[in-house]
Design a protein around this motif. Structure first.
Motif, PDB file in Angstrom:
ATOM      1  N   ASN B  64       0.808  -1.217   0.000  1.00 29.55           N
ATOM      2  CA  ASN B  64       0.000   0.000   0.000  1.00 29.55           C
ATOM      3  C   ASN B  64       0.843   1.269   0.000  1.00 29.55           C
ATOM      4  OD1 ASN B  64      -2.495  -1.291  -0.011  1.00 29.55           O
ATOM      5  ND2 ASN B  64      -2.466  -1.526   2.216  1.00 29.55           N
ATOM      6  N   GLU B  86      -2.688   6.355  -0.859  1.00 30.24           N
ATOM      7  CA  GLU B  86      -3.820   7.297  -0.812  1.00 30.24           C
ATOM      8  C   GLU B  86      -3.417   8.673  -0.285  1.00 30.24           C
ATOM      9  OE1 GLU B  86      -3.629   4.408   0.812  1.00 30.24           O
ATOM     10  OE2 GLU B  86      -4.234   4.582   2.913  1.00 30.24           O
ATOM     11  N   SER B  98      -3.251  12.170  -5.605  1.00 28.29           N
ATOM     12  CA  SER B  98      -2.583  11.053  -4.932  1.00 28.29           C
ATOM     13  C   SER B  98      -2.275   9.970  -5.948  1.00 28.29           C
ATOM     14  CB  SER B  98      -3.454  10.491  -3.809  1.00 28.29           C
ATOM     15  OG  SER B  98      -4.485   9.685  -4.334  1.00 28.29           O
ATOM     16  N   CYS B 100      -3.223   6.988  -5.749  1.00 26.56           N
ATOM     17  CA  CYS B 100      -4.427   6.165  -5.936  1.00 26.56           C
ATOM     18  C   CYS B 100      -5.657   6.996  -5.568  1.00 26.56           C
ATOM     19  CB  CYS B 100      -4.340   4.901  -5.080  1.00 26.56           C
ATOM     20  SG  CYS B 100      -5.669   3.741  -5.430  1.00 26.56           S
ATOM     21  N   ARG B 103      -8.760   5.415  -3.999  1.00 26.77           N
ATOM     22  CA  ARG B 103      -8.644   5.040  -2.598  1.00 26.77           C
ATOM     23  C   ARG B 103      -8.729   6.267  -1.684  1.00 26.77           C
ATOM     24  NH1 ARG B 103      -7.276   0.752   0.666  1.00 26.77           N
ATOM     25  NH2 ARG B 103      -5.789   1.260   2.294  1.00 26.77           N
ATOM     26  N   THR B 104      -8.138   7.369  -2.126  1.00 30.06           N
ATOM     27  CA  THR B 104      -8.230   8.610  -1.350  1.00 30.06           C
ATOM     28  C   THR B 104      -9.684   9.045  -1.218  1.00 30.06           C
ATOM     29  OG1 THR B 104      -6.106   9.232  -2.310  1.00 30.06           O
ATOM     30  CG2 THR B 104      -7.290  10.938  -1.113  1.00 30.06           C
ATOM     31  N   CYS B 112      -9.762  13.767  -5.702  1.00 32.62           N
ATOM     32  CA  CYS B 112      -8.340  13.767  -5.975  1.00 32.62           C
ATOM     33  C   CYS B 112      -8.086  13.504  -7.447  1.00 32.62           C
ATOM     34  CB  CYS B 112      -7.696  12.621  -5.193  1.00 32.62           C
ATOM     35  SG  CYS B 112      -6.648  13.137  -3.870  1.00 32.62           S
TER      36      CYS B 112
END
Lengths: 25, 130
Positions: B64, B86, B98, B100, B103-104, B112
């Motif tokens: 991650n 994230e 970001s 990802c 995911r953020t 984002c």
């Protein structure tokens, strides 16, 4: 009895990464 | 040696978080603009804004995480940071970005863009560094 807490306030600079450049002098 | 245990995500990236600018004005994190950072740094006696250009994005030690290499300031100092995918950075003229964004958005409800090589991020350095 839970007192209502104020909303947390964050300083602007906590959102910005602190990237100290290497000093080449 | 550094641990690869999960890093606690800072709470202030959550949509709706209240951010205080250097002049005292309060804004929600999702409403921040490039000028807010620039003006806040101008007021600050200790911090100055630097431009940090994304040079590389590599996989981190855990799945991650990513290692982002920045070129910081006029000196183009090379700085690497390892962050969760994230973790949002503020890109000049673009806003939160970001590695990802999905995911953020999922974790923070913060809109984002995708952080890419070449993006110029807002970062800070100490004014007193000589």
């Amino acid at each position: 009895n839970v007192e209502p807490r104020s909303v947390p306030v964050f300083p602007w600079h906590s959102l910005v990464p602190f990237l100290a450049p290497t000093q080449s002098d | 040696s550094s641990s690869s245990s999960p890093v606690a995500l800072p709470p202030f990236f959550m949509r709706g978080s209240i951010i205080q600018l250097a002049d005292g004005e309060l804004k929600r994190v999702e409403d921040l603009k490039t000028e807010d950072f620039i003006q806040s740094a101008e007021i600050s006696s200790e911090l100055k804004i630097d431009s940090s250009t994304v040079e590389r994005i590599d996989s981190g030690q855990n799945p991650n995480a990513v290692v982002i290499q920045f070129s910081v300031g006029e000196l183009k100092a090379q700085v690497c940071v390892e962050v969760l995918v994230e973790y949002p950075f503020f890109v000049f003229g673009q806003g939160w970005s970001s590695c990802c964004p999905d995911r953020t958005t999922q974790l923070f409800e913060l809109s984002c863009a995708k952080l890419c090589v070449g993006d110029v991020c807002v970062s800070l350095t100490l004014r007193s560094l000589r």
